[in-house]
Design a protein around this motif. Structure first.
Motif, short mmCIF file in Angstrom:
data_model
loop_
_atom_site.label_atom_id
_atom_site.label_comp_id
_atom_site.label_asym_id
_atom_site.label_seq_id
_atom_site.Cartn_x
_atom_site.Cartn_y
_atom_site.Cartn_z
N ALA A 251 19.17 3.46 -31.96
CA ALA A 251 19.70 4.44 -32.90
C ALA A 251 21.21 4.29 -33.04
N ILE B 290 19.55 2.85 -45.76
CA ILE B 290 18.43 2.32 -44.98
C ILE B 290 18.73 2.40 -43.48
N PHE B 291 19.95 2.05 -43.09
CA PHE B 291 20.29 2.06 -41.67
C PHE B 291 20.47 3.46 -41.10
N THR C 190 18.65 5.87 -42.06
CA THR C 190 17.24 6.24 -41.89
C THR C 190 16.71 5.70 -40.58
N ALA C 191 17.06 4.44 -40.26
CA ALA C 191 16.63 3.84 -38.99
C ALA C 191 17.19 4.64 -37.82
N TYR C 192 18.43 5.10 -37.95
CA TYR C 192 19.05 5.93 -36.91
C TYR C 192 18.21 7.17 -36.65
N HIS D 221 25.24 1.31 -40.15
CA HIS D 221 25.32 2.20 -41.31
C HIS D 221 26.76 2.42 -41.73
N SER E 62 22.02 1.21 -35.04
CA SER E 62 21.72 1.46 -36.46
C SER E 62 22.81 2.30 -37.10
N GLN F 6 18.94 8.58 -48.69
CA GLN F 6 18.38 8.51 -47.34
C GLN F 6 17.07 9.27 -47.16
N LEU G 163 14.96 7.67 -37.45
CA LEU G 163 13.61 7.34 -37.00
C LEU G 163 13.60 6.96 -35.52
N PHE G 164 14.59 6.18 -35.09
CA PHE G 164 14.68 5.80 -33.67
C PHE G 164 14.93 7.02 -32.79
N GLY H 158 9.71 5.65 -44.26
CA GLY H 158 9.60 5.31 -42.84
C GLY H 158 8.51 6.10 -42.15
#
Length: 301
Positions: A75, A162-163, A165-167, A82, A78, A105, A169-170, A112
């Motif tokens: 996270a 996108i990144f 979002t990854a932050y 971002h 990511s 986002q 989700l993780f 995701g």
């Protein structure tokens, strides 16, 4: 509505305005490398939170297991990426275009959850996503008429969405176990460490900056990161996450207004039209997913 009930909404307004300042601060920093600005944003924010977390939340840190540490590290990485790509986008495109595209986002987050948590798409969700995507195409088309580098900036802003979002989700699983303050302090610290290594590889200077540039580092760590986010998270105790989500959708409006007065950035017809369509699509998206969303509300740093 009583006075006590008004306070959370006042906090939301102030919080969204605070978030809107981030892109303007990056622009005001001038020739400072975007990765350095990102580095000090996370480093100073983590430093400000660290005493409270160490004293009050020490047990929460001890509760984290190996898998949760791995997720938190991912996270933090990511989040660092971002900030690198989003701040870099502001070197090529306008504040209005960059911020409104990063605001996509929630759509990436829902995509995701579809792949990771098997969230179902309603017809309203699909329609709203296409509306928002159509708005982003209008912005990109208008920007490419201005300069090819503006389109490159737009693509970097979308990559930033996108990144972030990854932050989220993780960190979703970790956030269920520890408080917001503990999680963000650890994630910010990890992101800051990654950015230090990244800047060392690029041989960017960490210290040779003017007093004005140092003030930008401090302001971007406090106003949008600490002040803005904490007010919005405080408001979650009294208002629904969908209300705060709708408030955050208007962050690009605040950023565009600040950029107009502080940076003398004008807004093109494509940015007005595309931005309005994106905001409408996001509001429709939030309204269509407010009852079905499984993800706990998270707020963009």
């Amino acid at each position: 509505m009583g006075d006590n009930q008004i306070y959370p909404y006042i906090a939301i307004v102030i919080g969204v305005i605070s978030l809107s300042t981030a892109a303007v601060f990056v622009k005001l920093a001038g020739d400072v490398p975007p990765s350095i600005i990102a580095n000090y944003r996370l480093l100073l924010a983590a430093f400000l939170m660290l005493p409270y977390v160490v004293v009050k939340k020490r047990q929460e840190i001890k509760m984290l297991k190996k898998k949760e540490w791995i997720l938190t590290i991912l996270a933090g990485i990511s989040l660092a990426i971002h900030f690198i790509v989003w701040f870099e986008s502001l070197q090529y495109t306008s504040v209005a275009s960059s911020v409104v595209l990063v605001t996509l986002q929630p759509i990436f987050a829902f995509i995701g959850t579809y792949f990771f948590f098997h969230e179902r798409f309603s017809s309203g969700t699909i329609i709203s996503m296409f509306i928002a995507i159509f708005g982003s195409i209008i912005i990109a088309w208008g920007d490419v008429q201005i300069a090819g580098k503006a389109l490159y900036g737009d693509l970097l802003a979308i990559l930033g969405a996108i990144f972030i979002t990854a932050y989220f989700l993780f960190g979703q699983r970790v956030r269920k176990k520890v408080s917001m303050m503990t999680y963000t302090c650890i994630a910010y610290s990890i992101g800051a460490i990654m950015l230090i290594m990244y800047n060392m590889i690029l041989k960017n200077s960490f210290f040779h900056y003017t007093s004005f540039e140092w003030s930008i580092f401090v302001f971007i760590a406090i106003i949008p990161t600490i002040f803005g986010l904490n007010l919005l998270n405080w408001s979650l105790k009294w208002v629904s996450s969908s209300v705060i989500s709708m408030g955050i959708v208007f962050e690009p409006v605040g950023a565009a207004i600040l950029a107009y007065f502080l940076l003398e950035e004008t807004i093109t017809w494509s940015q007005w039209l595309g931005g309005t369509i994106i905001i409408f699509g996001l509001l429709l998206f939030i309204a269509s997913t407010r009852r079905k969303r499984k993800m706990k509300m998270t707020i963009t740093p």
